[in-house]
Design a protein around this motif. Structure first.
Motif, PDB file in Angstrom:
ATOM      1  N   CYS A   1       0.866  -1.199  -0.112  1.00 54.54           N
ATOM      2  CA  CYS A   1       0.093  -0.023   0.047  1.00 54.54           C
ATOM      3  C   CYS A   1       0.984   1.332  -0.007  1.00 54.54           C
ATOM      4  O   CYS A   1       1.915   1.302   0.886  1.00 54.54           O
ATOM      5  CB  CYS A   1      -0.761  -0.024   1.039  1.00 54.54           C
ATOM      6  SG  CYS A   1      -2.011   1.498   1.199  1.00 54.54           S
TER       7      CYS A   1
ATOM      8  N   CYS B   1      -0.286   5.753   6.332  1.00 53.65           N
ATOM      9  CA  CYS B   1      -1.213   5.991   7.753  1.00 53.65           C
ATOM     10  C   CYS B   1      -0.316   5.393   8.887  1.00 53.65           C
ATOM     11  O   CYS B   1       0.155   4.093   8.811  1.00 53.65           O
ATOM     12  CB  CYS B   1      -2.486   4.936   7.601  1.00 53.65           C
ATOM     13  SG  CYS B   1      -3.526   5.400   6.089  1.00 53.65           S
TER      14      CYS B   1
ATOM     15  N   CYS C   1      -0.768   1.785  10.525  1.00 48.91           N
ATOM     16  CA  CYS C   1      -1.107   0.469   9.791  1.00 48.91           C
ATOM     17  C   CYS C   1       0.169  -0.250   9.782  1.00 48.91           C
ATOM     18  O   CYS C   1       1.118   0.114   9.233  1.00 48.91           O
ATOM     19  CB  CYS C   1      -1.670   0.877   8.329  1.00 48.91           C
ATOM     20  SG  CYS C   1      -1.973  -0.485   7.634  1.00 48.91           S
TER      21      CYS C   1
ATOM     22  N   ASP D   1      -4.482  -4.393   0.446  1.00 47.50           N
ATOM     23  CA  ASP D   1      -4.870  -3.413   1.292  1.00 47.50           C
ATOM     24  C   ASP D   1      -6.037  -2.198   0.653  1.00 47.50           C
ATOM     25  O   ASP D   1      -6.881  -1.977   1.548  1.00 47.50           O
ATOM     26  CB  ASP D   1      -3.654  -2.625   1.544  1.00 47.50           C
ATOM     27  CG  ASP D   1      -2.776  -3.154   2.543  1.00 47.50           C
ATOM     28  OD1 ASP D   1      -3.236  -4.204   3.380  1.00 47.50           O
ATOM     29  OD2 ASP D   1      -1.500  -3.252   2.575  1.00 47.50           O
TER      30      ASP D   1
ATOM     31  N   ARG E   1     -10.867   2.664  -0.358  1.00 49.52           N
ATOM     32  CA  ARG E   1     -10.390   3.850   0.188  1.00 49.52           C
ATOM     33  C   ARG E   1     -11.249   5.080  -0.105  1.00 49.52           C
ATOM     34  O   ARG E   1     -11.814   5.197  -1.259  1.00 49.52           O
ATOM     35  CB  ARG E   1      -9.029   4.188  -0.221  1.00 49.52           C
ATOM     36  CG  ARG E   1      -8.074   5.120   0.429  1.00 49.52           C
ATOM     37  CD  ARG E   1      -6.989   5.121  -0.026  1.00 49.52           C
ATOM     38  NE  ARG E   1      -6.260   6.605   0.170  1.00 49.52           N
ATOM     39  CZ  ARG E   1      -5.921   7.018   1.442  1.00 49.52           C
ATOM     40  NH1 ARG E   1      -5.893   6.549   2.531  1.00 49.52           N
ATOM     41  NH2 ARG E   1      -5.536   8.504   1.462  1.00 49.52           N
TER      42      ARG E   1
HETATM   43  S1  SF4 Z   1      -4.674   2.028   6.412  1.00 51.56           S
HETATM   44 FE1  SF4 Z   1      -5.171   1.385   4.408  1.00 51.56          FE
HETATM   45  S2  SF4 Z   1      -4.711   3.048   3.193  1.00 51.56           S
HETATM   46 FE2  SF4 Z   1      -3.697   3.641   5.278  1.00 51.56          FE
HETATM   47  S3  SF4 Z   1      -1.443   2.411   4.947  1.00 51.56           S
HETATM   48 FE3  SF4 Z   1      -2.962   0.914   5.845  1.00 51.56          FE
HETATM   49  S4  SF4 Z   1      -3.796  -0.397   4.079  1.00 51.56           S
HETATM   50 FE4  SF4 Z   1      -2.842   1.608   3.342  1.00 51.56          FE
END
Ligand code: SF4
Length: 483
Positions: free
Chosen positions: A214, A218, A221, A262, A292
């Protein structure tokens, strides 16, 4: 070479493949998905057995008995942060009972963060860091030929009492992904699809990846930071559709395929191409995916017309400042637009929120509650923020002194549910957990939820939707009772 791929026993229904690893409040049980992909590669040349102890309710003795029967030369063992001590102990028990000739390699997110600590145990000989399927394939080939390990990229291992870290392996690219045999064939050969359950998917379901990695940042994550990297590489549309067709023909009991990428929707052009070719092939199997905020209405419409049923989306918080703090790259306004568009397009939404992110206060929790009310997700998930080692969020909590413990084995309560292990000056760990439980109770036990549940039941596969809802409700009530 006989290779034993083990999702080790821990608490029943513990999901190592989940984003927030625990025993799942709504009865969720993930496939051991990464281990299954590695099995697909190792299967090509070696005699392989895949064992999913949490799904089969196996304890250590069951695994040891099974290992004695199968007599492997190599065991590949999955791990997660909250189960790491347990996973190492399982390896030690196997070694003690089965003998020293066996090599045990540990894989999963902790392998990239704690390789020294893991190798200092008696049970683990090798760790495969980060994305590991090709590493395991090469390792099995080398061990079979009794070659040394010194130039296998991506591993750390013990030699003559010393720990050696080989250089990282490059992440896979799109061409590599097309060469991996279908993971659904591994599920059919080694597992029982009826053992697995996603609260938001029709039952039985199958989880596959159409791409990995991804590009977003974030801070909380874990997957991109500890396992799969930031580059989104994808299988060809043809390869994905071939797998869907294979599932339709060979696993007719499967009601839905979930794309675990992701964020499947990052590349609009590819999504549209996928939808068009899905329809051209006349496929029937329903699918769902992670999405997303930012996905546009036209693409949602196309997805719906191509049998997409549901989107799982990370909304995370109802407060713009928090969304900025975690580098989510979306705003509350955009979240509202997404929810509106998905509803107009006829797609169900599973909305994910997190309580306890940087900047959380009692007031920001109220903002999140308000957004939950406004967006009215068909399925709501609210998680406690868990700072996993290797993430920017973890480092921040550590530097600021907000971590109650640095031991991720402390992340779960006695029932295997997430605990809050951070405490802020404005809000304590207990208040974070209470907020999560309170929001979930209010949502699912309120009269407002009834029309939302009906909206799901009155859809194309109403009976299957009802079965899913009833099972989730039963597991959620068990959770509330503390079972
Ligand atoms: S929360 Fe979703 S968009 Fe953000 S880094 Fe993780 S996988 Fe990627």
């Amino acid at each position: 070479m006989k290779v034993y791929m083990l999702n080790p026993p821990y608490m029943p229904h513990f999901g190592r493949g989940m984003r927030w690893q625990d025993t799942g409040r709504g009865g969720t049980l993930y496939y051991p998905i990464w281990l299954s992909y590695a099995t697909a590669l190792v299967n090509k040349k070696h005699e392989t057995r895949l064992v999913d102890a949490p799904a089969w309710n196996w304890d250590r003795n069951d695994v040891i008995d099974d290992v004695k029967k199968f007599k492997p030369n190599l065991i590949v063992m999955d791990s997660s942060f909250p189960s790491l001590n347990n996973d190492i102990e399982v390896a030690e028990s196997i070694k003690q009972s089965y003998g020293a000739d066996l090599k045990i390699v540990l894989v999963g997110p902790p392998a990239s963060q704690f390789s020294n600590e893991i190798l200092n145990s008696d049970g683990i000989d090798i760790v495969a860091r980060l994305e590991y399927d090709s590493t395991i394939e090469e390792l099995a080939d080398r061990l079979e030929n009794e070659e040394n390990l010194e130039d296998i990229k991506g591993i750390s291992y013990k030699e003559n009492g010393e720990i050696i870290h080989n250089p990282d392996r490059e992440f896979t690219n799109s061409e590599d992904l097309d060469k991996i045999p279908f993971v659904s064939k591994v599920y059919k050969e080694h597992l029982n699809v009826k053992d697995y359950f996603l609260g938001s998917s029709l039952y039985p379901e199958i989880q596959i990846f159409t791409g990995r990695g991804c590009p977003f940042h974030c801070t909380f994550c874990s997957w991109p930071q500890t396992l799969m990297g930031r580059k989104y590489r994808v299988r060809s549309v043809k390869n994905v559709l071939d797998e869907l067709e294979w599932i339709q023909n060979n696993l007719p009991e499967v009601k839905e395929v979930f794309f675990e990428d992701d964020t499947f929707t990052i590349d609009k052009k590819r999504v549209l191409e996928f939808c068009q070719q899905y329809r051209e092939r006349g496929l029937q199997v329903t699918w769902a995916c992670n999405a997303r905020v930012g996905l546009d209405y036209e693409t949602m419409k196309e997805m719906k017309e191509s049998n997409c049923r549901l989107l799982i989306v990370g909304y995370e918080s109802g407060n713009d400042e928090i969304l900025k703090n975690i580098k989510k790259g979306i705003t509350v306004e955009e979240i509202k637009n997404f929810a509106e568009d998905a509803k107009r397009a006829g797609l169900l939404v599973h909305g994910d929120f997190i309580i306890g992110l940087p900047g959380e206060t009692k007031q920001t929790i109220e903002n999140t509650k308000k957004l939950i009310k406004e967006t009215k997700s068909d399925i709501l998930q609210v998680s406690v923020a868990s700072p996993f080692p290797g993430t920017e969020f973890y480092e921040w909590c550590k530097e600021e002194g907000f971590l109650i413990t640095e031991d991720p084995n402390e992340y779960l309560d006695e029932n295997g549910h997430q605990k809050a292990i951070i405490t802020y000056p404005e809000i304590t760990n207990e208040e974070i957990t209470e907020a999560v439980n309170g929001i979930l109770k209010n949502y699912y036990l309120s009269l407002d939820y009834i029309p939302r549940a009906f909206r799901q039941i009155l859809r194309k596969q109403g009976l299957a939707e009802m079965q899913r809802l009833l099972y989730s409700a039963k597991m959620f009530l068990n959770y509330l009772r503390g079972d």
